[in-house]
Structure formats: structure tokens, C-alpha cells
Write a protein that holds these residues in place. Sequence first.
Motif, PDB file in Angstrom:
ATOM      1  N   VAL A  30      -6.631   6.995   4.493  1.00  0.00           N
ATOM      2  CA  VAL A  30      -7.584   6.214   3.699  1.00  0.00           C
ATOM      3  C   VAL A  30      -7.616   6.795   2.292  1.00  0.00           C
ATOM      4  N   PRO A  31      -7.482   5.958   1.266  1.00  0.00           N
ATOM      5  CA  PRO A  31      -7.499   6.445  -0.117  1.00  0.00           C
ATOM      6  C   PRO A  31      -8.784   7.229  -0.416  1.00  0.00           C
ATOM      7  N   SER A  32      -8.665   8.232  -1.269  1.00  0.00           N
ATOM      8  CA  SER A  32      -9.795   9.117  -1.541  1.00  0.00           C
ATOM      9  C   SER A  32     -11.005   8.382  -2.107  1.00  0.00           C
ATOM     10  N   ASP A  33     -10.807   7.362  -2.939  1.00  0.00           N
ATOM     11  CA  ASP A  33     -11.970   6.646  -3.480  1.00  0.00           C
ATOM     12  C   ASP A  33     -12.724   5.908  -2.380  1.00  0.00           C
ATOM     13  N   GLU A  34     -12.016   5.366  -1.410  1.00  0.00           N
ATOM     14  CA  GLU A  34     -12.667   4.692  -0.287  1.00  0.00           C
ATOM     15  C   GLU A  34     -13.359   5.705   0.619  1.00  0.00           C
ATOM     16  N   ARG A  35     -12.705   6.842   0.862  1.00  0.00           N
ATOM     17  CA  ARG A  35     -13.342   7.898   1.656  1.00  0.00           C
ATOM     18  C   ARG A  35     -14.619   8.372   0.985  1.00  0.00           C
ATOM     19  N   ASP A  36     -14.571   8.544  -0.333  1.00  0.00           N
ATOM     20  CA  ASP A  36     -15.748   9.008  -1.077  1.00  0.00           C
ATOM     21  C   ASP A  36     -16.918   8.038  -0.939  1.00  0.00           C
ATOM     22  N   LYS A  37     -16.631   6.745  -0.986  1.00  0.00           N
ATOM     23  CA  LYS A  37     -17.689   5.740  -0.824  1.00  0.00           C
ATOM     24  C   LYS A  37     -18.328   5.836   0.557  1.00  0.00           C
ATOM     25  N   ILE A  38     -17.510   5.998   1.567  1.00  0.00           N
ATOM     26  CA  ILE A  38     -18.014   6.091   2.937  1.00  0.00           C
ATOM     27  C   ILE A  38     -18.838   7.357   3.116  1.00  0.00           C
ATOM     28  N   VAL A  39     -18.360   8.475   2.592  1.00  0.00           N
ATOM     29  CA  VAL A  39     -19.095   9.742   2.684  1.00  0.00           C
ATOM     30  C   VAL A  39     -20.429   9.630   1.958  1.00  0.00           C
ATOM     31  N   LYS A  40     -20.437   8.955   0.832  1.00  0.00           N
ATOM     32  CA  LYS A  40     -21.678   8.777   0.075  1.00  0.00           C
ATOM     33  C   LYS A  40     -22.676   7.933   0.875  1.00  0.00           C
ATOM     34  N   ARG A  41     -22.205   6.854   1.494  1.00  0.00           N
ATOM     35  CA  ARG A  41     -23.084   6.022   2.323  1.00  0.00           C
ATOM     36  C   ARG A  41     -23.665   6.827   3.478  1.00  0.00           C
ATOM     37  N   LEU A  42     -22.827   7.622   4.119  1.00  0.00           N
ATOM     38  CA  LEU A  42     -23.289   8.429   5.239  1.00  0.00           C
ATOM     39  C   LEU A  42     -24.296   9.477   4.775  1.00  0.00           C
ATOM     40  N   GLY A  43     -24.034  10.097   3.636  1.00  0.00           N
ATOM     41  CA  GLY A  43     -24.966  11.066   3.071  1.00  0.00           C
ATOM     42  C   GLY A  43     -26.311  10.431   2.753  1.00  0.00           C
ATOM     43  N   HIS A  44     -26.272   9.224   2.207  1.00  0.00           N
ATOM     44  CA  HIS A  44     -27.512   8.501   1.913  1.00  0.00           C
ATOM     45  C   HIS A  44     -28.287   8.247   3.204  1.00  0.00           C
ATOM     46  N   MET A  72      -7.991   0.962  10.013  1.00  0.00           N
ATOM     47  CA  MET A  72      -7.162  -0.090  10.607  1.00  0.00           C
ATOM     48  C   MET A  72      -6.254  -0.737   9.555  1.00  0.00           C
ATOM     49  N   ALA A  73      -6.786  -0.975   8.375  1.00  0.00           N
ATOM     50  CA  ALA A  73      -5.974  -1.565   7.305  1.00  0.00           C
ATOM     51  C   ALA A  73      -4.853  -0.616   6.896  1.00  0.00           C
ATOM     52  N   ALA A  74      -5.167   0.669   6.794  1.00  0.00           N
ATOM     53  CA  ALA A  74      -4.151   1.656   6.407  1.00  0.00           C
ATOM     54  C   ALA A  74      -3.066   1.773   7.471  1.00  0.00           C
ATOM     55  N   LEU A  75      -3.460   1.753   8.736  1.00  0.00           N
ATOM     56  CA  LEU A  75      -2.475   1.847   9.818  1.00  0.00           C
ATOM     57  C   LEU A  75      -1.603   0.596   9.878  1.00  0.00           C
ATOM     58  N   ALA A  76      -2.190  -0.564   9.676  1.00  0.00           N
ATOM     59  CA  ALA A  76      -1.410  -1.806   9.679  1.00  0.00           C
ATOM     60  C   ALA A  76      -0.389  -1.802   8.538  1.00  0.00           C
ATOM     61  N   GLU A  77      -0.811  -1.324   7.371  1.00  0.00           N
ATOM     62  CA  GLU A  77       0.108  -1.260   6.229  1.00  0.00           C
ATOM     63  C   GLU A  77       1.221  -0.247   6.485  1.00  0.00           C
ATOM     64  N   ARG A  78       0.870   0.901   7.053  1.00  0.00           N
ATOM     65  CA  ARG A  78       1.886   1.915   7.372  1.00  0.00           C
ATOM     66  C   ARG A  78       2.889   1.357   8.363  1.00  0.00           C
ATOM     67  N   ARG A  79       2.415   0.662   9.381  1.00  0.00           N
ATOM     68  CA  ARG A  79       3.303   0.067  10.375  1.00  0.00           C
ATOM     69  C   ARG A  79       4.231  -0.963   9.727  1.00  0.00           C
ATOM     70  N   ARG A  80       3.666  -1.824   8.864  1.00  0.00           N
ATOM     71  CA  ARG A  80       4.467  -2.842   8.196  1.00  0.00           C
ATOM     72  C   ARG A  80       5.565  -2.193   7.354  1.00  0.00           C
ATOM     73  N   THR A  81       5.204  -1.156   6.622  1.00  0.00           N
ATOM     74  CA  THR A  81       6.165  -0.465   5.764  1.00  0.00           C
ATOM     75  C   THR A  81       7.266   0.204   6.585  1.00  0.00           C
ATOM     76  N   LEU A  82       6.881   0.880   7.654  1.00  0.00           N
ATOM     77  CA  LEU A  82       7.882   1.528   8.503  1.00  0.00           C
ATOM     78  C   LEU A  82       8.831   0.500   9.120  1.00  0.00           C
ATOM     79  N   ARG A  83       8.268  -0.556   9.647  1.00  0.00           N
ATOM     80  CA  ARG A  83       9.097  -1.584  10.289  1.00  0.00           C
ATOM     81  C   ARG A  83      10.062  -2.221   9.293  1.00  0.00           C
ATOM     82  N   ALA A  84       9.588  -2.501   8.095  1.00  0.00           N
ATOM     83  CA  ALA A  84      10.446  -3.104   7.077  1.00  0.00           C
ATOM     84  C   ALA A  84      11.613  -2.179   6.731  1.00  0.00           C
ATOM     85  N   GLY A  85      11.392  -0.882   6.834  1.00  0.00           N
ATOM     86  CA  GLY A  85      12.437   0.077   6.501  1.00  0.00           C
ATOM     87  C   GLY A  85      13.565   0.146   7.515  1.00  0.00           C
TER      88      GLY A  85
END
Length: 115
Positions: A30-44, A72-85
Motif C-alpha cells: 500500500v502506498p505510503s500516503d494511503e497508509r498514512d491516511k489510514i493510520v491517521k483515521r485509526l489514531g483519531h 486488495m487493489a494493490a494485490l490485484a494490480e501486482r497480480r495483473r502486472t506479474l501475469r502480463a510479464g
Amino acid sequence: MMYDQTRAQMPSDQPRGTAAHRAPGPEPLVPSDERDKIVKRLGHALNTFPDTPRESLEEAEGAFDEAIDQLMAALAERRRTLRAGWEAQDPESQSAEPHLALRQYREITQRLLRL
């Protein structure tokens, strides 16, 4: 009664792999900016629990759901990229691509099983 507002922002609570404390290894899913948003929500949610427990639980649940969606979005993208390769290549060929894809599938699967 109010929780210490700084508690949710302690360095030990920050996700591993932030730029200042990056350990060698695979990139986070998960990209760091998205992780940061989630951590902030949880902290709140944690900080407001004493005053508004129900809303805090709903906020924590929302952070959890967002984390799942991002993963789930990150895993789906990783799978798509690997398969395309490797999909267009003959797996029996001596190309490094199928072997690399196999190693990446193994690595990501092992990471998921360690969660």
C-alpha cells in the motif's frame, strides 16, 4: 477523560518502511500516503474513544475497511502486472521472466501468510 493526542502519532506507531526508517526488503503493498491516511483515521478513533465510543468504533472499522480495500487493489494490480510479464512467453523457454515471476509470486504469497 481525554487520551494524549500525541499517542497516535508516536514513531513506534508509524508503519514500517517509512522513508526515514526504511529497512531493506520488498516495497510496501500500500502506498505510503494511503497508509498514512489510514493510520491517521485509526489514531483519531483511538483518541476520541472516551468521548464518543460508538463513533470511534465506526471510524476504526472504516480505517480497517479502507486498509482491506487498499490491500486488495494493490494485490490485484501486482497480480495483473506479474501475469502480463509471463503470459505471452513460453514457460519452458530459458527466459528469466518466468523464473522471476515465480519468485515474485512466492515472495508475495509468503508475505501474505506472515500477516
